[in-house]
Design an enzyme around this catalytic site. Structure first.
Site, PDB file in Angstrom:
ATOM      1  N   GLU A 173      59.064   8.717  45.043  1.00  0.00           N
ATOM      2  CA  GLU A 173      58.280   9.701  43.854  1.00  0.00           C
ATOM      3  C   GLU A 173      58.845  11.094  44.345  1.00  0.00           C
ATOM      4  O   GLU A 173      58.834  11.722  45.391  1.00  0.00           O
ATOM      5  CB  GLU A 173      56.973   9.635  44.145  1.00  0.00           C
ATOM      6  CG  GLU A 173      56.149   8.551  43.597  1.00  0.00           C
ATOM      7  CD  GLU A 173      54.773   8.304  43.604  1.00  0.00           C
ATOM      8  OE1 GLU A 173      53.946   7.615  42.880  1.00  0.00           O
ATOM      9  OE2 GLU A 173      54.106   9.414  44.325  1.00  0.00           O
ATOM     10  N   CYS A 174      59.171  11.719  43.051  1.00  0.00           N
ATOM     11  CA  CYS A 174      59.495  13.284  43.160  1.00  0.00           C
ATOM     12  C   CYS A 174      60.438  13.517  44.324  1.00  0.00           C
ATOM     13  O   CYS A 174      61.657  13.435  44.229  1.00  0.00           O
ATOM     14  CB  CYS A 174      58.240  14.097  43.071  1.00  0.00           C
ATOM     15  SG  CYS A 174      58.501  15.784  42.489  1.00  0.00           S
TER      16      CYS A 174
END
Length: 462
Positions: free
Chosen positions: A329-330
């Site tokens: 994620e991210c």
């Protein structure tokens, strides 16, 4: 159950600093403090957890129903001497003009009296109409007391107290002076996370001392204990273990630390053992991993150390190319890309994704997002056309994408990877800018662990 909701008239009033101080000061008295934070937030809960010596939980209208929020609040408050909920923005601020997603709405869901933090910079008598207006705006929100913050001195404090006493019946439970000792360094995503700040405990100590000296903690506890008893807490938490246990590596170090505690609980409930990986210092992946989870963080501020750890990057790339299931994620997406560019400098990353992460001066994606599943994700339980709620907050963009790129999601609201898609799929890797949360409506952890387990079974069979 003693409980209070700490909110403010507007954002940047200092409520996070004061909540950190309250958690630390009450914990120093020997009380068990259970902190909560409104909204999708990783950094503030890390500080609140450090200050209380426990785990801060998120309460979020975007991903949870009101019933789910109330049940979670009761469950984790059980056994605590006091629960403190920190709101976000101002008490009545939010996306919905009707206020359904505001801190005031959350205070009503958890049935907690509100302590209103007022930034007293530049005001004296004007504090009175502000408080009168806030109480009248929604009488169902129980504002129980006021903490005056950023007070200039003794004379300023006396004028503020006189105005509150004359025009309202609200008690002033604290008046905290403006001081650089109460500041926490900020960067582009907010406060520097406590897992990265070397002086974090010293900072919490300074804030604790200031708050303990300038807030009437006994009066505050009386207000918290006067709250009406809530419904009884659930007797147990649903646990759904199925299949053999699996080992999933999780990046937890100064570069990566954005994880929801309840997501980590969900991994254990699904039968997964989380094995910590330090991306800055570990030379290789731990042995016998069945999967990998790399959450958000600040890889750009550690890009030299990440690049220098060549052996781990090589180990990661080889394992992912061989089919190790992974979710990023991210910040995790940035780490798995070919490179990260920031402030005119570029550092090589893992190279498992066909793109380069480039930092920008302004956010590329910020706020709640709504996604639609495309069916391209390898995880089981994916329903093409089903909608997913999550959030994003990133200054980077993934550029120079090449090849036939598959995406797990279409973006209905938000920015994602290219404004229209998110969740790049490469082999058994899914990498997104969206931060998912494993809740009743989206049990993503259960899906991912099931995929990890089935992938391991296929590898063993082969």
């Amino acid at each position: 159950m003693a409980r209070l909701f700490i909110s403010a008239a507007h954002k940047s009033s200092g409520k996070t600093t004061l909540t950190i101080g309250l958690c630390a000061a009450l914990t120093a008295r020997g009380l068990r403090v259970q902190p909560f934070k409104k909204g999708p937030d990783y950094i503030d809960p890390m500080w609140l957890g450090l200050a209380s010596g426990g785990i801060c939980r998120n309460l979020d209208f975007n991903t949870q129903s009101s019933a789910e929020i109330a049940a979670m609040f009761r469950r984790f408050s059980a056994g605590a001497d006091i629960s403190l909920v920190e709101g976000n923005k101002g008490l009545h601020d939010g996306i919905d003009v009707a206020g359904s997603d505001s801190s005031a709405a959350l205070a009503k869901v958890v049935d907690a009296p509100v302590i209103l933090v007022v930034d007293a910079s530049g005001i004296t008598r004007g504090v009175a109409p502000l408080l009168v207006g806030y109480r009248a705006f929604d009488p169902d929100v129980r504002i129980a007391g006021v903490i005056l913050n950023k007070v200039a001195g003794v004379r300023h404090e006396s004028k503020l107290r006189a105005a509150v006493d004359r025009y309202t019946d609200l008690p002033v439970v604290g008046a905290v002076r403006r001081s650089t000792d109460l500041e926490i360094v900020e960067r582009h995503l907010g406060l520097v996370p406590s897992n990265e700040a070397a002086e974090a405990r010293a900072v919490v100590g300074r804030i604790r001392e200031a708050v303990a000296a300038q807030v009437d903690l006994d009066r505050l506890l009386d207000l918290a204990r006067a709250a009406s008893p809530p419904a009884s807490a659930p007797s147990s938490v649903n646990v759904s273990r199925s299949g053999d246990r699996v080992r999933i590596g999780i990046a937890r170090d100064p570069a990566f630390g954005f994880y929801y505690p309840d997501d980590l609980d969900a991994f254990a409930a699904a039968g997964a053992e989380l094995v910590t990986i330090n991306t800055l210092t570990d030379p290789q992946l731990p042995p016998d991993l069945d999967g990998l989870f790399i959450g958000g963080g600040f890889p750009e501020t550690h890009m030299d150390a990440l690049e220098a750890n060549v052996s781990l990057r090589s180990s990661l790339r080889t394992s992912l190319e061989a089919g190790l299931p992974a979710y990023a994620e991210c910040g995790g997406l940035m780490y798995l890309s070919r490179s990260v560019t920031w402030n005119g400098r570029t550092a090589r990353m893992v190279g498992a994704l066909p793109g380069d992460a480039v930092m920008h001066a302004r956010p590329r994606g910020r706020g709640n997002v709504r996604l639609r599943e495309t069916g391209r994700s390898p995880w089981p339980g994916i329903l093409p056309g089903a909608e997913v709620t999550a959030h994003e907050f990133h200054y980077s963009g993934l550029e120079n994408l090449n090849g036939d790129v598959a995406f797990a999601y279409d973006v209905l609201r938000g920015d994602g990877i290219d404004g229209a898609h998110d969740g790049i799929v490469v082999g058994n890797t899914v990498a997104t800018y969206a931060h998912l949360r494993s809740v009743d409506s989206l049990p993503w952890v259960e899906r991912f662990v099931a995929f990890v387990r089935s992938s391991r079974s296929r590898r063993h069979a082969a």
